[in-house]
Design a protein around this motif. Structure first.
Motif, PDB file in Angstrom:
ATOM      1  N   ASP A  14       0.853  -1.207   0.000  1.00 38.13           N
ATOM      2  CA  ASP A  14       0.000   0.000   0.000  1.00 38.13           C
ATOM      3  C   ASP A  14       0.883   1.250   0.000  1.00 38.13           C
ATOM      4  O   ASP A  14       0.575   2.255  -0.631  1.00 38.13           O
ATOM      5  CB  ASP A  14      -0.902   0.031   1.245  1.00 38.13           C
ATOM      6  N   ILE A  15       1.982   1.192   0.739  1.00 39.91           N
ATOM      7  CA  ILE A  15       2.868   2.367   0.836  1.00 39.91           C
ATOM      8  C   ILE A  15       3.659   2.533  -0.469  1.00 39.91           C
ATOM      9  O   ILE A  15       3.764   3.643  -1.003  1.00 39.91           O
ATOM     10  CB  ILE A  15       3.843   2.240   2.037  1.00 39.91           C
ATOM     11  N   THR A  16       4.187   1.417  -0.992  1.00 41.85           N
ATOM     12  CA  THR A  16       5.000   1.540  -2.215  1.00 41.85           C
ATOM     13  C   THR A  16       4.106   1.881  -3.418  1.00 41.85           C
ATOM     14  O   THR A  16       4.599   2.354  -4.441  1.00 41.85           O
ATOM     15  CB  THR A  16       5.805   0.254  -2.509  1.00 41.85           C
ATOM     16  N   GLY A  17       2.804   1.657  -3.288  1.00 40.62           N
ATOM     17  CA  GLY A  17       1.879   1.985  -4.379  1.00 40.62           C
ATOM     18  C   GLY A  17       1.448   3.448  -4.367  1.00 40.62           C
ATOM     19  O   GLY A  17       0.707   3.877  -5.263  1.00 40.62           O
ATOM     20  N   ILE A  18       1.882   4.206  -3.371  1.00 44.29           N
ATOM     21  CA  ILE A  18       1.505   5.631  -3.279  1.00 44.29           C
ATOM     22  C   ILE A  18       2.655   6.483  -3.808  1.00 44.29           C
ATOM     23  O   ILE A  18       3.816   6.272  -3.430  1.00 44.29           O
ATOM     24  CB  ILE A  18       1.201   6.018  -1.810  1.00 44.29           C
ATOM     25  N   ILE A  19       2.346   7.443  -4.678  1.00 43.67           N
ATOM     26  CA  ILE A  19       3.400   8.347  -5.163  1.00 43.67           C
ATOM     27  C   ILE A  19       3.627   9.413  -4.103  1.00 43.67           C
ATOM     28  O   ILE A  19       2.708  10.146  -3.735  1.00 43.67           O
ATOM     29  CB  ILE A  19       2.991   8.993  -6.504  1.00 43.67           C
ATOM     30  N   HIS A  20       4.843   9.455  -3.586  1.00 46.45           N
ATOM     31  CA  HIS A  20       5.201  10.443  -2.561  1.00 46.45           C
ATOM     32  C   HIS A  20       5.908  11.619  -3.235  1.00 46.45           C
ATOM     33  O   HIS A  20       6.789  11.422  -4.066  1.00 46.45           O
ATOM     34  CB  HIS A  20       6.100   9.793  -1.506  1.00 46.45           C
ATOM     35  N   ALA A  21       5.518  12.827  -2.868  1.00 47.62           N
ATOM     36  CA  ALA A  21       6.036  14.029  -3.537  1.00 47.62           C
ATOM     37  C   ALA A  21       7.535  14.197  -3.317  1.00 47.62           C
ATOM     38  O   ALA A  21       8.067  13.866  -2.248  1.00 47.62           O
ATOM     39  CB  ALA A  21       5.301  15.252  -3.017  1.00 47.62           C
ATOM     40  N   HIS A  22       8.182  14.734  -4.337  1.00 44.16           N
ATOM     41  CA  HIS A  22       9.624  14.988  -4.300  1.00 44.16           C
ATOM     42  C   HIS A  22       9.857  16.490  -4.281  1.00 44.16           C
ATOM     43  O   HIS A  22       9.170  17.210  -4.990  1.00 44.16           O
ATOM     44  CB  HIS A  22      10.271  14.383  -5.543  1.00 44.16           C
ATOM     45  N   PRO A  23      10.794  17.023  -3.563  1.00 44.82           N
ATOM     46  CA  PRO A  23      11.595  16.360  -2.551  1.00 44.82           C
ATOM     47  C   PRO A  23      10.974  16.548  -1.172  1.00 44.82           C
ATOM     48  O   PRO A  23      10.851  17.676  -0.700  1.00 44.82           O
ATOM     49  CB  PRO A  23      12.930  17.105  -2.645  1.00 44.82           C
ATOM     50  N   THR A  24      10.612  15.465  -0.543  1.00 47.16           N
ATOM     51  CA  THR A  24      10.056  15.535   0.819  1.00 47.16           C
ATOM     52  C   THR A  24      10.646  14.409   1.668  1.00 47.16           C
ATOM     53  O   THR A  24      11.142  13.414   1.143  1.00 47.16           O
ATOM     54  CB  THR A  24       8.517  15.363   0.838  1.00 47.16           C
ATOM     55  N   LEU A  25      10.501  14.576   2.985  1.00 44.69           N
ATOM     56  CA  LEU A  25      10.954  13.519   3.896  1.00 44.69           C
ATOM     57  C   LEU A  25      10.078  12.282   3.732  1.00 44.69           C
ATOM     58  O   LEU A  25      10.512  11.163   3.996  1.00 44.69           O
ATOM     59  CB  LEU A  25      10.889  14.012   5.341  1.00 44.69           C
ATOM     60  N   SER A  26       8.840  12.483   3.266  1.00 44.52           N
ATOM     61  CA  SER A  26       7.931  11.336   3.141  1.00 44.52           C
ATOM     62  C   SER A  26       8.478  10.310   2.146  1.00 44.52           C
ATOM     63  O   SER A  26       8.145   9.131   2.227  1.00 44.52           O
ATOM     64  CB  SER A  26       6.527  11.793   2.743  1.00 44.52           C
ATOM     65  N   GLU A  27       9.347  10.751   1.233  1.00 41.43           N
ATOM     66  CA  GLU A  27       9.976   9.787   0.313  1.00 41.43           C
ATOM     67  C   GLU A  27      10.848   8.787   1.076  1.00 41.43           C
ATOM     68  O   GLU A  27      11.058   7.668   0.611  1.00 41.43           O
ATOM     69  CB  GLU A  27      10.850  10.518  -0.703  1.00 41.43           C
ATOM     70  N   GLY A  28      11.347   9.207   2.226  1.00 47.24           N
ATOM     71  CA  GLY A  28      12.153   8.295   3.044  1.00 47.24           C
ATOM     72  C   GLY A  28      11.297   7.126   3.531  1.00 47.24           C
ATOM     73  O   GLY A  28      11.763   5.979   3.595  1.00 47.24           O
TER      74      GLY A  28
END
Ligand code: FAD
Ligand code: NAD
Length: 461
Positions: free
Chosen positions: A432-446
């Motif tokens: 579920d987490i890897t299927g979500i596009i996380h905005a760049h550049p943010t800490l959420s990409e970590g």
């Protein structure tokens, strides 16, 4: 003039538990009275969460300006003179924030048509209390009296021995500060005062600082303390303070004197169960806390209790969640307090966030455990938060990949607590987490990258 108020709901305590219960009860059309002997907002707003975070922010600014004033400047910025601290002005600024929030809470209760009675409630039975010459009788009573700092018998509060309340209202910066208790308050405030220029020594009775978090998670904080000249004495107990020296006893039984202008004692908090007639209410206790079930019902019918009064974790968001729930149950909604996880955040340098199970918790079955270092995250680099040893970590079940726990230590990671809590509360799997596009550049990409690493194929490390 003596007055007798009869109401549907009486809330005792206007902290984040009590005022939220009051607002929600008012919104639901319940005739509601909130009583507080102090300013509305409770420990959190008046002398806890908010004022401490204001001082922590000011300390961060001061530290950054000090770096810019050092030889060669900092990130291309230089100041010709070191910054000057006017702590009284900082405290006044902090009070401005507290005042704003206090009047905000007052306004919200008014809009919800909740009556606020100022004064200390004293109960004569489970449904009746006196506040000065006002008597209040209620169908439902919500107890939200909060907590007080624990006092050590040989280090009583007064003079230069202060609690967090005193530490947030200092008239001047102590040259030397001794902190007894290396937990939440001791480290959040100890680090802030170090950044402002005080020499700080932390005395912790346990084997390591922040013993409620796992060792891996607290290591970057320990590293910051070392690098910044904060002496940390673990397995050490404070014995007493006299003549400007705190006497401590180390693990070998040896006594040492630590010079200190102020001693901040932060060894925990205790529920406020005394001095307001709880003993007249017929309510059972569980250890030092008021005993409640998963709907916050006490042993006495239609008497409810919430927040710090009912147990760990003693956190503002837990108190508020319970307050909202109890108001809704009284209004006839079906609710229970059974969160998958309550996020915990420690506003140290760097910050720590923990939601759900950690690596030291017992789990039935095998787990996957992977972390991603901030050293490999672009946003962390731009925030100067890539070189502090920080990381984000995921613990998940090996069989169905369901997330069990998420932790992080690093600059600004407190802001990730919402995504972490949401993932656990919604029963997310790693996919579920890897299927979500996380905005760049943010800490959420970590967080996203840690999830990829749990699957064995991280991209950026
Ligand atoms: P309280 O906020 O303690 O409110 C209780 C209220 O009841 C008080 O206003 C009191 O005056 C009133 N009262 C008590 N008895 C009576 C009576 N008989 N009659 C009338 N009124 C009465 N938590 C976090 O989640 N995040 C943080 O960052 C954080 N930082 C903190 C920093 C510090 C320095 C401290 C001390 C605490 C911090 N906390 C933090 C903890 C947080 O403040 C508490 O968990 C929270 O305030 C508990 O809310 P409560 O409503 O249960 O009680
Ligand atoms: P704490 O429980 O976080 O830490 C107390 C520390 O004191 C522990 O590490 C303990 O081992 C140590 N200790 C106990 N007795 C001692 C002694 N005699 N000598 C030396 N060390 C001793 O308590 P706190 O820092 O006082 O904070 C109280 C509570 O307030 C916290 O537990 C938390 O619930 C809440 N709080 C939360 C936040 C946050 O959410 N960011 C911030 C501040 C406070």
């Amino acid at each position: 003039m003596a007055e007798h108020i009869k109401t549907k709901v009486l809330v005792v305590g206007g902290g984040p538990g009590g005022y939220v219960a009051g607002i929600r009860a008012g919104q639901l059309g319940l005739d509601t009275v909130v009583v507080d002997g102090d300013r509305l907002g409770g420990t959190c707003l008046i002398r806890g969460c908010i004022p401490s975070k204001a001082i922590i922010h000011a300390a961060e600014m001061f530290e950054q300006m000090s770096h810019a004033a050092a030889k060669g400047g900092h990130v291309g910025i230089s100041l010709s003179e070191p910054p000057k601290l006017d702590l009284a002005a900082t405290v006044k600024w902090k009070e401005g924030i507290v005042d704003r929030l206090n009047s905000g809470v007052t306004g919200l209760l008014k809009r919800a048509k909740v009556r606020v009675v100022s004064g200390w409630a004293k109960f004569s039975d489970a449904k009746t209390c006196a506040v000065g010459d006002i008597t209040i009788t209620a169908e439902h009573v919500i107890l939200a009296t909060g907590s007080d700092p624990v006092e050590l018998p040989h280090l009583k509060f007064g003079g230069d021995v202060i609690s967090s309340t005193g530490a947030l209202d200092l008239a001047a910066l102590p040259k030397r500060l001794a902190v007894v208790g290396g937990g939440y308050i001791g480290l959040e405030l100890g680090i802030a005062l170090r950044k402002l220029g005080a020499e700080v020594t932390v005395v912790e009775a346990a084997e390591r600082i922040l013993p409620t978090y796992d060792k891996q998670l607290t290591a970057p904080v320990a590293q910051w303390l070392k690098k910044n000249g904060v002496e940390v004495l673990v397995s050490t107990k404070a014995q007493g303070f006299a003549g400007g020296a705190l006497t401590v006893e180390g693990p070998d039984g040896k006594k040492t004197d630590i010079k200190a202008d102020k001693v901040l004692v932060a060894v925990g908090r205790k529920p406020r169960t005394e001095g307001w007639g709880l003993e007249n209410m017929g309510v059972d206790l569980a250890g030092r806390f008021v005993k409640v079930d998963d709907q916050c019902r006490t042993s006495m019918r239609d008497v409810w209790a919430i927040g710090d009064l009912v147990g760990e974790p003693m956190l503002a968001h837990k108190a508020s969640a319970q307050g909202e729930m109890v108001a809704e149950i009284i209004a006839g909604h079906k609710r229970r307090f059974n969160p998958v996880a309550i996020p915990a955040v420690c506003f140290t340098e760097p910050e720590i966030v923990s939601v759900g199970l950690g690596p030291e918790d017992k789990v039935n079955g095998e787990v996957l455990n992977a972390s991603f270092p901030w050293a490999a995250n672009g946003r962390a680099m731009t925030l100067e938060g890539a070189d502090n040893g920080g990381f984000v970590r995921i613990i998940a079940r090996k069989d169905d990949h369901r997330l069990l726990g998420i932790q992080a230590v690093g600059r600004n990671v407190s802001e990730l607590s919402g995504e972490f809590a949401m993932a656990l509360e919604m029963g997310a799997t790693i996919e579920d987490i890897t299927g979500i596009i996380h905005a760049h550049p943010t800490l959420s990409e970590g967080f996203f990258e840690a999830a990829l690493r749990t699957l064995g194929h991280g991209i950026h490390v």
